[in-house]
Write an enzyme that holds these catalytic residues in place. Sequence first.
Site, PDB file in Angstrom:
ATOM      1  N   ASP A   1     -63.372 -49.938  65.779  1.00 27.11           N
ATOM      2  CA  ASP A   1     -64.385 -50.965  65.613  1.00 27.11           C
ATOM      3  C   ASP A   1     -65.061 -51.211  66.966  1.00 27.11           C
ATOM      4  O   ASP A   1     -64.381 -51.292  67.999  1.00 27.11           O
ATOM      5  CB  ASP A   1     -63.685 -52.238  65.123  1.00 27.11           C
TER       6      ASP A   1
ATOM      7  N   GLU B   1     -67.649 -47.041  66.055  1.00 25.55           N
ATOM      8  CA  GLU B   1     -68.989 -47.627  66.087  1.00 25.55           C
ATOM      9  C   GLU B   1     -69.479 -47.644  67.529  1.00 25.55           C
ATOM     10  O   GLU B   1     -69.054 -48.492  68.306  1.00 25.55           O
ATOM     11  CB  GLU B   1     -68.944 -49.067  65.586  1.00 25.55           C
TER      12      GLU B   1
END
Length: 640
Positions: A337, A366
Amino acid sequence: MVKDVKSYSDKKFIEEYTYTGNDLGATWSKDATTFKVWAPTAQKVELALYQSGTVENEDLISQSVMTLGDKGVWELTVEGNLNGTYYTYVVEHDGETKEVCDPYARTTGVNGYRAMVIDLASTNPEGWDEDQSPNTGMQYTDAVLYELHIRDFSIDESSGVSAANRGKFLAFTEEGTKTPSGISTCLDYLKSLGITHLHLLPMYDYGSVNEAKLDVPQYNWGYDPVNYNVPEGSYSTDPFHGEVRVKEMKQMVKSLHDHGINVVMDVVYNHVYDADTFCFNQIVPGYFSRWKKDGTYSNGSYCGNDTASERAMVRKYIVDSVNYWANEYHLDGFRFDLVGLLDTDTINEIVKTVHEKHPDVIFYGEGWSLPTAMEEGFKPATQVNAVETPDFAYFSDDIRDLIAGRNGENLGYVSGKADCEDMIGECFKAQTSWCPKPSQTVNYVSCHDNYTLMDKLRIAGPETSKDDLIKMNKLAAVIYMTSMGIPFIHAGEEFLRIKEDETGKKIENSFNSSDFVNRIRWNCLEDNTCADVVEYYKGLIKFRREHSALRISTAEEVVSNVKYKKIGDGVVSFNIKGEEELLVIFNASEDEQVLSLKEYEIKDGNWKICVNGECADLAEEVSGDCVSVAPISAMILVKA
Ligand code: CA
């Protein structure tokens, strides 16, 4: 606190207090357990042992002073078999004491307040020693990822999972589950899809669900880490006894492996649930988090704090943590993340150390660029720095936004956006502005956040017929499933999943919405239209896995093998020459396209249509030298 935080970057502090041992936490044996905690600035550290893991219980067994040793590590060995004993550290700074959990806790009691000493071998399911990745030898581009939330998977009654296991790790161990009308669900369904990797949303211990109140429905995605090395208690059948969550997560992994599916863990090292109370920050004040010059937390995560991955002992902690999950739980991949908040050196060290023992583990995340107070001399692991992390892939928002539109209202290629053919060419070839090679791009059109694909298409085209929405959905899937890179499916995209509340409102950010919004409704599969789309996805997955020409890894191979051509408005083709020759045609226009194939040496019988708008599992001979591609559809031909 800010004054102390600055001194953590001093060369002297780093030299004196960087510990490299691999024995932090509680190391159990049946005769004794050794506790070690890194607390270089503490004046005193004590070990408190407890009967239970429930913080409200006043059941202290003993509290003993630990000894300061090398590099700021405090240590104590306690004789006897401590398996199942709970513990905390009581840490003193400037006369103030705080009682906290162990950052290296292997498991905890309810809600993660007290760590538990555990004999990890005793938690192994039968056959665990022989358990391994069922997809050994795969490269990144061989993976087909499927993203799922543990509770969503089985909480609905139509999952057919036993009531006790609904929403739990153990739901993944149930075979033979069916909808009321007898259609396979859950584990059997996942197996039938043909995916290689199941990517599970956070399953480490997070803070937003009260594990002591599971009789009340609670929901959260779980992007709020509390104990990084502990499974989430609400997914276990008993969060009060620390060994249960460990055992049950391992049983889940074993079951998925036994059914041919690798397991990817979503990890959120970029921030913590609450920086002030996070155990590491209490043991070494403020050390784990980044600080701005004004004395407030850096907040590029927009979750209140950012992790200072560039600090030596934070980096070690993250590297140790990922290695622990790979070693102890046999996990096959990690999705990071907001990895753009971590530094490239930390990411590369994680990849290198895990790959030493587990060369097939995949890493992606990400890579958005975010404003964070990273120390000078370090680079963030972002898309734009992708060349710095060659074995780490990044989500491609380029292909996502291009295919279906950036936000709800915007059109994408499949819904009729004009003049974007050449961008489809770039995305298909993994030649977007930041992407160095196919093995570094995760290609997708929807994921857990933002609207589901069907919702996004409905919002952008409120007048569009359901038939056309389905055609757009299928065309979107063909594009990312055949593009160079790593394809990624959001659970339920293949059966037209929507997320609406009780009033019919489409929910974009459903992180704490109810089960009503988030649950997988397995009885959707009883609808023939949905079932057809599922078959289409299955066909695409099978096609991709059977054709290595779609799974090349390097930019050089793309340049030599893949030829893009714009044929007309909304119509493009890709001629791919690998071990075999493929012709991929996308028609996003509303008109049927009759294309001459003379330049591809079409002769009767020497090319086969394998995918068209109706079906993705064909082997239809081409007669003549033309093909007809239906409106809003794809066609894939393979040279025999
Ligand atoms: Ca929890």
